[in-house]
Motif scaffolding. Sequence first.
Motif, PDB file in Angstrom:
ATOM      1  N   GLY B  65       0.936  -1.043  -0.109  1.00  0.00           N
ATOM      2  CA  GLY B  65       0.059  -0.074   0.065  1.00  0.00           C
ATOM      3  C   GLY B  65       0.814   1.353  -0.113  1.00  0.00           C
ATOM      4  O   GLY B  65       0.423   2.053   0.453  1.00  0.00           O
ATOM      5  N   VAL B  66       2.048   1.159  -0.676  1.00  0.00           N
ATOM      6  CA  VAL B  66       2.848   2.416  -0.697  1.00  0.00           C
ATOM      7  C   VAL B  66       3.460   2.520  -2.029  1.00  0.00           C
ATOM      8  O   VAL B  66       4.045   1.336  -2.513  1.00  0.00           O
ATOM      9  CB  VAL B  66       4.015   2.095   0.457  1.00  0.00           C
ATOM     10  CG1 VAL B  66       4.966   3.428   0.165  1.00  0.00           C
ATOM     11  CG2 VAL B  66       3.621   2.191   1.737  1.00  0.00           C
ATOM     12  N   HIS B  67       3.226   3.539  -2.856  1.00  0.00           N
ATOM     13  CA  HIS B  67       3.736   3.602  -4.033  1.00  0.00           C
ATOM     14  C   HIS B  67       5.180   4.319  -4.130  1.00  0.00           C
ATOM     15  O   HIS B  67       5.636   5.121  -3.171  1.00  0.00           O
ATOM     16  CB  HIS B  67       2.700   4.695  -4.756  1.00  0.00           C
ATOM     17  CG  HIS B  67       3.199   5.266  -6.084  1.00  0.00           C
ATOM     18  ND1 HIS B  67       3.481   4.358  -7.064  1.00  0.00           N
ATOM     19  CD2 HIS B  67       3.003   6.347  -6.676  1.00  0.00           C
ATOM     20  CE1 HIS B  67       3.855   4.927  -8.103  1.00  0.00           C
ATOM     21  NE2 HIS B  67       3.639   6.267  -7.891  1.00  0.00           N
ATOM     22  N   VAL B  68       5.877   3.857  -5.047  1.00  0.00           N
ATOM     23  CA  VAL B  68       7.351   4.266  -5.316  1.00  0.00           C
ATOM     24  C   VAL B  68       8.024   4.149  -3.891  1.00  0.00           C
ATOM     25  O   VAL B  68       8.654   4.946  -3.235  1.00  0.00           O
ATOM     26  CB  VAL B  68       7.330   5.815  -5.524  1.00  0.00           C
ATOM     27  CG1 VAL B  68       8.738   6.215  -5.892  1.00  0.00           C
ATOM     28  CG2 VAL B  68       6.411   6.529  -6.468  1.00  0.00           C
TER      29      VAL B  68
ATOM     30  N   PHE C 123      -0.085   8.347  -2.643  1.00  0.00           N
ATOM     31  CA  PHE C 123       0.290   6.801  -1.840  1.00  0.00           C
ATOM     32  C   PHE C 123       1.926   6.855  -1.939  1.00  0.00           C
ATOM     33  O   PHE C 123       2.155   5.909  -1.187  1.00  0.00           O
ATOM     34  CB  PHE C 123      -0.342   5.833  -2.909  1.00  0.00           C
ATOM     35  CG  PHE C 123      -1.505   5.121  -2.442  1.00  0.00           C
ATOM     36  CD1 PHE C 123      -2.408   5.848  -2.026  1.00  0.00           C
ATOM     37  CD2 PHE C 123      -1.318   3.887  -1.957  1.00  0.00           C
ATOM     38  CE1 PHE C 123      -3.706   4.981  -1.836  1.00  0.00           C
ATOM     39  CE2 PHE C 123      -2.256   2.915  -1.319  1.00  0.00           C
ATOM     40  CZ  PHE C 123      -3.411   3.657  -1.234  1.00  0.00           C
ATOM     41  N   ALA C 124       2.552   7.692  -2.560  1.00  0.00           N
ATOM     42  CA  ALA C 124       4.109   7.449  -2.382  1.00  0.00           C
ATOM     43  C   ALA C 124       4.508   8.464  -1.220  1.00  0.00           C
ATOM     44  O   ALA C 124       5.884   8.363  -0.919  1.00  0.00           O
ATOM     45  CB  ALA C 124       4.676   8.087  -3.759  1.00  0.00           C
ATOM     46  N   ASP C 126       4.778   9.361   2.975  1.00  0.00           N
ATOM     47  CA  ASP C 126       5.050   8.735   4.362  1.00  0.00           C
ATOM     48  C   ASP C 126       3.477   8.107   4.514  1.00  0.00           C
ATOM     49  O   ASP C 126       2.762   9.072   4.877  1.00  0.00           O
ATOM     50  CB  ASP C 126       5.736   9.391   5.260  1.00  0.00           C
ATOM     51  CG  ASP C 126       5.989   8.494   6.262  1.00  0.00           C
ATOM     52  OD1 ASP C 126       7.083   8.122   6.658  1.00  0.00           O
ATOM     53  OD2 ASP C 126       4.821   8.014   7.163  1.00  0.00           O
ATOM     54  N   THR C 234      19.424   8.183  -3.843  1.00  0.00           N
ATOM     55  CA  THR C 234      18.044   8.308  -3.365  1.00  0.00           C
ATOM     56  C   THR C 234      18.729   9.030  -1.779  1.00  0.00           C
ATOM     57  O   THR C 234      19.380   8.407  -1.216  1.00  0.00           O
ATOM     58  CB  THR C 234      17.219   7.094  -3.009  1.00  0.00           C
ATOM     59  OG1 THR C 234      16.941   6.539  -4.318  1.00  0.00           O
ATOM     60  CG2 THR C 234      16.046   7.419  -2.303  1.00  0.00           C
ATOM     61  N   SER C 237      13.707   8.596   2.743  1.00  0.00           N
ATOM     62  CA  SER C 237      12.347   8.736   2.310  1.00  0.00           C
ATOM     63  C   SER C 237      11.408   9.823   3.073  1.00  0.00           C
ATOM     64  O   SER C 237      10.234  10.051   2.825  1.00  0.00           O
ATOM     65  CB  SER C 237      11.437   7.190   2.568  1.00  0.00           C
ATOM     66  OG  SER C 237      11.730   6.849   3.893  1.00  0.00           O
ATOM     67  N   ARG C 363      12.753  11.502  -9.826  1.00  0.00           N
ATOM     68  CA  ARG C 363      11.404  10.812 -10.204  1.00  0.00           C
ATOM     69  C   ARG C 363      10.400  11.501  -9.703  1.00  0.00           C
ATOM     70  O   ARG C 363       9.148  10.803  -9.567  1.00  0.00           O
ATOM     71  CB  ARG C 363      11.808   9.574  -9.474  1.00  0.00           C
ATOM     72  CG  ARG C 363      12.338   8.527 -10.010  1.00  0.00           C
ATOM     73  CD  ARG C 363      12.526   7.331  -9.152  1.00  0.00           C
ATOM     74  NE  ARG C 363      11.441   6.318  -9.598  1.00  0.00           N
ATOM     75  CZ  ARG C 363      10.695   5.512  -8.519  1.00  0.00           C
ATOM     76  NH1 ARG C 363      11.657   5.221  -7.424  1.00  0.00           N
ATOM     77  NH2 ARG C 363       9.949   4.788  -8.737  1.00  0.00           N
ATOM     78  N   THR C 367       9.347  12.028  -4.298  1.00  0.00           N
ATOM     79  CA  THR C 367      10.867  11.127  -4.471  1.00  0.00           C
ATOM     80  C   THR C 367      11.977  11.995  -4.317  1.00  0.00           C
ATOM     81  O   THR C 367      11.920  13.268  -4.687  1.00  0.00           O
ATOM     82  CB  THR C 367      10.989  10.213  -5.379  1.00  0.00           C
ATOM     83  OG1 THR C 367      11.480  11.159  -6.491  1.00  0.00           O
ATOM     84  CG2 THR C 367       9.801   9.620  -6.177  1.00  0.00           C
TER      85      THR C 367
END
Lengths: 174, 70, 377
Positions: B65-68, C123-124, C126, C234, C237, C363, C367
């Motif tokens: 349930g986490v994108h990227v 959805f990307a 946290d 990267t 997050s 990205r 990101t």
Amino acid sequence: MNGGKPKSPGGTKYDKLVFPIVEVSMMGKARYEYTAGEALGKFLQSLKDGKILGTVCDKCGRVFIPPRLYCSYCFREVDRWIEASDEGVVITAALSYIAADRSKLEKPVTIGVVKLDVVEKKYDDHFFPGLMHYLCGFTEEDVKSMKIFGARVKARWKPNREGSIRDIECFEKI
Amino acid sequence: MSRNLNFKHRVAVVGAGMTLFRSKLLETPQELAWLAARQALDEAGLTLKDIDCVVIGSAPDAFDGVHVKG
Amino acid sequence: MRVGIVGVGWFGFQPDVPYSFREMMFKAAQRAYQDAGGLDPRSEVDAFISCQEDFWEGVAISDEFAPDPIGGVMKAVYTVAGDGLQCVGQGYMMIKSGLFDVVVVESHGKPSDIITLNEIMNFATDPISIRPLNLENIHALAALEARAYMEKFGVSEESLDAVVEKAHKNGVRNPRAPYASPNVSRGEIYVDPLRERDIAKFVDAALVVVLASETVAKKYNDTPVWILGSWWVTETSTFEFRDLAFPIHAREAADGAYVQAKVSDPSKELGFAEVDNRYSFKEIQHIEALRLAPRGTAAELLVDGAFCPGGRLPVNLSGGALAEGVPLEAHGLARLTYAVNVMRGDIKAAVDRRERAIVHSWRGVPTSTSAVVVLGV
Ligand SMILES: [Zn+2]
């Protein structure tokens, strides 16, 4: 900083939990509108007319149902369209007793894969043209005993069709 | 062309780490990854400075349930 | 052992391509193999890599859909959850290892299939600390970075005008830039300071690149473009932990690639650059992060024309994402293939030195991943 450790191999109970358990619920809203494209678009369109279409690669002889624009095995565009019969043979089947939400179904549902008849091809000389779908008209015993394997079936079409794989209700025992 | 399957250089595993396997662990995925990574580095006697590249494999995004997520 | 790009192919770059993503992949692959001297993917390719993300696809384990359309069935295929340039990095390593001679890289994006794009991008973020905020507009995250950068380096909105103007002017000469429309203002305000045309639109596209070892490259292409360096980074997050005023991930990725390519003074040694400009201010930031100009100076240099066609170091001769659109994870390959076409002379561009170039992709929000490739002929 040292988290607890679950104590028994099967359990989720931590022997000494050093942090509070908080769960954040999240309802996702992921919505899509898939482009069927050329091959599957034409396929869905033809289901509306009660026809099952596929494509053929003349280089290797494979028949693709559901259709593809390309032959993955030869890496080339397919050569032509073909109409398959809506009759075929069950090549595998299973019974489902439980719904997706894990509730018990009143009656088990039979699903299976049907290899369709293709007019210019013999049963064994072409690559698998078939559909996975619901099977109907079989008893639990037919499936469990595997007598269903090799059985002949025919698509039961819905009267009002809209260009969807569900335009076929199920493949029914002949 | 042809894959060189007779490649001579050898690759070794010099450290490994693993969390417990349970039906429902209460740590976040990041915390679990940290626990396993710390064990692996400790066992190898290495620190993060010694690492050139990290490769992560995990369940496809839709399952977490986490994108990227990568 | 050098690694060369021996074939490139693309399909789409329209806001709503009528073909399915699989058919788009097939058509892009066909063109790339044609470009690579009619290479047969069934017998001449050692491995395939696809860069994609499940939520963009709307398919769980979308990896399984990668082989069929590109000739990879029953062969070594894997997917990387990242930008296409990260896949190029994987292919580069595979060939460098000596284990593989020919590796195919694919990436595609079909954003027109996604109805709830803002939700997917949310959805990307946290899931515990940011997602519950339900940001109405995810571009707000970029706006925060824009303001932090502009405040720190005294960058004005006039420089954003200049980026947008240049992108659309360049885009007019790019045959695959559907959004290029010069002489229009930046439009209405979206998320301060970002206006409508500061934010790149999305576009459907598929791209395929064929990589080959030096030993076999000439068999497929008389003019391979060599990958001199490839690096990706990267940051973290956690949005709040990042350097919000400067994309240090782009700086680190570039520095890694420069070491490999033995580039010590990028602003002098490179002829042109294709960088991520999915937000106008990002182009200025990335120019600095890639060391094409000292920190805090790119905005002014850009307004003076240093990065325009015919300038000291042309940046985004293609118009970049602002003119072409963002094909999700395929964006890096869009930048790469454009640079390859310029270097081979397929695209006539106003650039003095086309023998060395840098390609960069980020990205996008939320990101902090950048990937960089240094190219040479
Ligand atoms: Zn074939």
